[in-house]
Design a protein around this motif. Structure first.
Motif, PDB file in Angstrom:
ATOM      1  N   LYS B 188       0.869  -1.182   0.000  1.00  0.00           N
ATOM      2  CA  LYS B 188       0.000   0.000   0.000  1.00  0.00           C
ATOM      3  C   LYS B 188       0.901   1.225   0.000  1.00  0.00           C
ATOM      4  N   MET B 189       0.779   2.080  -0.971  1.00  0.00           N
ATOM      5  CA  MET B 189       1.626   3.275  -1.032  1.00  0.00           C
ATOM      6  C   MET B 189       0.762   4.511  -1.134  1.00  0.00           C
ATOM      7  N   GLU B 190       1.264   5.537  -0.465  1.00  0.00           N
ATOM      8  CA  GLU B 190       0.578   6.822  -0.565  1.00  0.00           C
ATOM      9  C   GLU B 190       0.825   7.396  -1.951  1.00  0.00           C
ATOM     10  N   ALA B 191      -0.228   7.894  -2.572  1.00  0.00           N
ATOM     11  CA  ALA B 191      -0.058   8.503  -3.883  1.00  0.00           C
ATOM     12  C   ALA B 191       0.674   9.826  -3.725  1.00  0.00           C
ATOM     13  N   ASP B 192       1.599  10.132  -4.667  1.00  0.00           N
ATOM     14  CA  ASP B 192       2.291  11.425  -4.616  1.00  0.00           C
ATOM     15  C   ASP B 192       1.321  12.556  -4.928  1.00  0.00           C
ATOM     16  N   ALA B 193       1.638  13.702  -4.395  1.00  0.00           N
ATOM     17  CA  ALA B 193       0.800  14.862  -4.720  1.00  0.00           C
ATOM     18  C   ALA B 193       0.987  15.227  -6.177  1.00  0.00           C
ATOM     19  N   ARG B 194      -0.106  15.594  -6.865  1.00  0.00           N
ATOM     20  CA  ARG B 194      -0.031  15.892  -8.283  1.00  0.00           C
ATOM     21  C   ARG B 194       0.807  17.140  -8.528  1.00  0.00           C
ATOM     22  N   LEU B 195       1.745  17.066  -9.475  1.00  0.00           N
ATOM     23  CA  LEU B 195       2.571  18.227  -9.801  1.00  0.00           C
ATOM     24  C   LEU B 195       1.799  19.152 -10.726  1.00  0.00           C
ATOM     25  N   GLU B 196       1.981  20.430 -10.530  1.00  0.00           N
ATOM     26  CA  GLU B 196       1.321  21.392 -11.421  1.00  0.00           C
ATOM     27  C   GLU B 196       2.087  21.443 -12.727  1.00  0.00           C
ATOM     28  N   ALA B 197       1.425  21.122 -13.860  1.00  0.00           N
ATOM     29  CA  ALA B 197       2.086  21.191 -15.154  1.00  0.00           C
ATOM     30  C   ALA B 197       2.254  22.662 -15.548  1.00  0.00           C
ATOM     31  N   PRO B 198       3.423  22.974 -16.208  1.00  0.00           N
ATOM     32  CA  PRO B 198       3.596  24.358 -16.677  1.00  0.00           C
ATOM     33  C   PRO B 198       2.485  24.725 -17.650  1.00  0.00           C
ATOM     34  N   ALA B 199       1.956  25.911 -17.535  1.00  0.00           N
ATOM     35  CA  ALA B 199       0.748  26.277 -18.281  1.00  0.00           C
ATOM     36  C   ALA B 199       1.037  26.572 -19.737  1.00  0.00           C
ATOM     37  N   ASP B 200       2.324  27.001 -20.085  1.00  0.00           N
ATOM     38  CA  ASP B 200       2.565  27.463 -21.464  1.00  0.00           C
ATOM     39  C   ASP B 200       2.761  26.337 -22.459  1.00  0.00           C
ATOM     40  N   LYS B 201       3.084  25.089 -22.019  1.00  0.00           N
ATOM     41  CA  LYS B 201       3.317  23.999 -22.986  1.00  0.00           C
ATOM     42  C   LYS B 201       2.136  23.018 -22.984  1.00  0.00           C
ATOM     43  N   PRO B 202       1.703  22.514 -24.186  1.00  0.00           N
ATOM     44  CA  PRO B 202       0.631  21.501 -24.230  1.00  0.00           C
ATOM     45  C   PRO B 202       1.137  20.178 -23.654  1.00  0.00           C
ATOM     46  N   ALA B 203       0.223  19.353 -23.127  1.00  0.00           N
ATOM     47  CA  ALA B 203       0.609  18.107 -22.467  1.00  0.00           C
ATOM     48  C   ALA B 203       1.277  17.126 -23.434  1.00  0.00           C
ATOM     49  N   GLY B 204       0.853  17.116 -24.701  1.00  0.00           N
ATOM     50  CA  GLY B 204       1.365  16.153 -25.692  1.00  0.00           C
ATOM     51  C   GLY B 204       2.852  16.302 -25.910  1.00  0.00           C
TER      52      GLY B 204
END
Lengths: 351, 208
Positions: B188-204
């Motif tokens: 059982k592992m604690e999920a890492d906190a979600r990192l904020e993606a930089p807003a200027d680059k698309p996810a792809g």
């Protein structure tokens, strides 16, 4: 009996001894011809059964429902060139396939089809079958040696070890049958299984462990899947048959299916009551013993061979040896002792 | 009829026996030996000893000779080499053989070798009769010979068994007893906190 008229007529025409020989030859033809037909159609049945188990249709191009497929296969094999490896031992190379086929057919001499319908009603029928079938392995070994090929030789080595190991378990299973029927005559063995309530008096229930061991050993003896390490195509291509082509290859094929029919027939004669009906004697028509019951039982056992092939993955070689020596032989030994004690105890159902 | 069959089988048997010792190839010699065994089984059937005949085929042809053939096929010996001294040793061998033949003739024709009252049973003994005799009258000799065979078997295994230290053995019982829980441990592992993606680059593009 009306059938007695034919040998009487032959004896009158040709004299006692020649008449006897001719009559025996006629009987042999009457047994071997249907067996060869059954062998041919077993190949079609196998492809059809496995096809349907894999949600395919199987051969359906030659004749209606593919019924002429075995004929087409036979003609193809007959017309193909027979190739002899140049470094092979010629005489033995061609003797080997014959040596495999002949015991497979000769063993049928003592198999009873119905009371009185057996070629040789000898006292030691059961031992005769064991003796004759144990000679088939020479053909395989010789094929492997005479081909002068490493794959063929490896296949022959595997075949020899496997057949010799499983023969023991098979022989022990037969000892149980001998104990309860107190006879080695095959007709007598079937008659001993007769009873007013059909199926319950067969050898099947009291000898169930022996029946299972016998049939599985039979599958191993005929080198059929899942015990087909002898020809394991992923490792040794086709084992002892690799150098054979055309009709000499076909003889191995015929022998394999003839042996399957033989094991099926032996299992149904010794454990499933041969021609006896599974239903109580008091039932009209269904309760009567008939040759058709024999056919139905043998056909069912044959179906098991095909079912096994479509279901189980191949055994690894060491697992196969372990099954034969460390599981089957102890199981049969224990059950023989149980049955022997049962036979002499007051609870004996065989008296 | 029986007499004719006897002479046919006897001729085949003698010929096969001769070929066993004259065949150049040892595999052929073994095959001739198999024929000899089989033919002698036929001869026994002629005197109505069917149980003996069939057991001869089961034991010798069906089992012993298979292993024999197995071994002979794997031999890697130059047989021409072995044959070289044949004529040198021939006189000695001939003398020994002659003495043996003379001895056999002497003993077989002697009056003492004849067993009084020995004759063929008219109907031939059934297997049940044979079993009854073995387990009552001849019980002790039968058990002794069984023990002798057992000792032979143990000795053969004891002589040939070689336990190597680095051999890996399988324990099928343990293999079957294995449960999924023994092999895989689910943590059982604690999920890492979600990192904020930089807003200027698309996810792809990040993936590429």
């Amino acid at each position: 009996m009306e059938i007695q008229m034919i040998p009487d007529f032959l004896n009158g025409l040709l004299g006692n001894e020649i008449g006897f020989v001719v009559w025996t030859l006629l009987k042999i033809v009457c047994i071997v011809a249907p067996i060869m037909g059954a062998v041919a159609y077993a190949t079609l049945a196998e492809r059809k059964v496995i096809g349907y188990m894999q949600i395919r249709i199987g051969p359906n191009r030659v004749g209606p429902f593919g019924l002429l497929q075995p004929v087409a296969d036979g003609i193809k094999l007959l017309l193909k060139e027979i190739i002899t490896p140049s470094a092979s031992s010629k005489g033995l190379f061609f003797l080997a396939p014959i040596w495999v086929l002949v015991p497979a057919l000769a063993a049928w001499a003592v198999v009873p089809f119905y009371p009185g319908f057996v070629l040789a009603d000898i006292n030691v029928g059961l031992l005769y079958v064991m003796a004759i079938t144990s000679m088939g392995v020479y053909g395989v070994i010789l094929a492997g040696w005479a081909s002068n090929s490493k794959y063929a030789f490896l296949g022959a080595m595997r075949a020899a070890a496997q057949v010799v190991s499983y023969e023991l378990a098979m022989g022990f299973a037969l000892v149980g049958v001998m104990l309860v029927s107190s006879s080695l005559n095959m007709t007598e063995i079937v008659n001993k299984q007769a009873g007013a309530y059909g199926l319950v008096s067969w050898n099947l229930l009291p000898l169930l462990p022996l029946f299972i061991v016998y049939f599985i050993s039979g599958v191993a003896e005929t080198n059929r899947a899942p015990f087909d390490v002898v020809e394991g195509e992923s490792e040794i291509v086709a084992g002892h048959m690799i150098e054979y082509s055309g009709m000499s290859f076909a003889l191995f094929f015929l022998a394999e299916y003839a042996n399957m029919w033989l094991i099926a027939a032996m299992a149904s004669v010794m454990f499933l009551g041969g021609w006896l009906s599974p239903f109580p004697e008091s039932w009209p028509i269904l309760g009567a013993s008939s040759f058709l019951w024999w056919v139905a039982k043998v056909a069912f056992m044959m179906f098991l061979f095909l079912w096994f092939r479509a279901t189980f993955p191949r055994y690894r070689y060491d697992q196969l040896m372990r099954l034969g020596w460390k599981i089957f032989i102890p199981v049969t030994l224990v059950w023989i002792i149980v049955v022997a004690a049962w036979v002499v105890s007051p609870f004996s159902i065989w008296n | 009829m029986t007499l004719a069959l006897f002479y046919i089988f006897a001729a085949v048997l003698v010929f096969a026996g001769l070929r066993v010792i004259t065949a150049k190839n040892p595999v052929h010699a073994v095959l001739w030996l198999i024929l000899a065994f089989f033919t002698s089984a036929c001869l026994w059937i002629l005197i109505k000893a069917e149980f003996l005949a069939v057991s001869l085929v089961v034991i010798y042809v069906g089992a012993v000779m298979v292993l024999f053939l197995f071994v002979v096929m794997m031999l890697d010996i130059n047989f021409e080499e072995l044959r070289k001294g044949f004529w040198k040793f021939f006189p000695v061998a001939a003398v020994v053989a002659t003495i043996m033949v003379v001895e056999m003739i002497l003993i077989l024709t002697s009056r003492n070798a004849q067993i009084p009252g020995a004759m063929l049973v008219e109907t031939g003994p059934t297997v049940a009769d044979l079993g009854r005799q073995i387990y009552t009258v001849y019980f002790l000799p039968f058990q002794l010979s069984a023990v002798l065979l057992l000792v032979g078997m143990i000795a053969a295994i004891g002589l040939t068994i070689r336990k190597r230290k680095n051999t890996k053995y399988q324990q099928p019982g343990e293999q079957i007893a294995v449960k999924a829980a023994d092999r895989v441990r689910v943590l059982k592992m604690e999920a890492d906190a979600r990192l904020e993606a930089p807003a200027d680059k698309p996810a792809g593009e990040q993936q590429a």
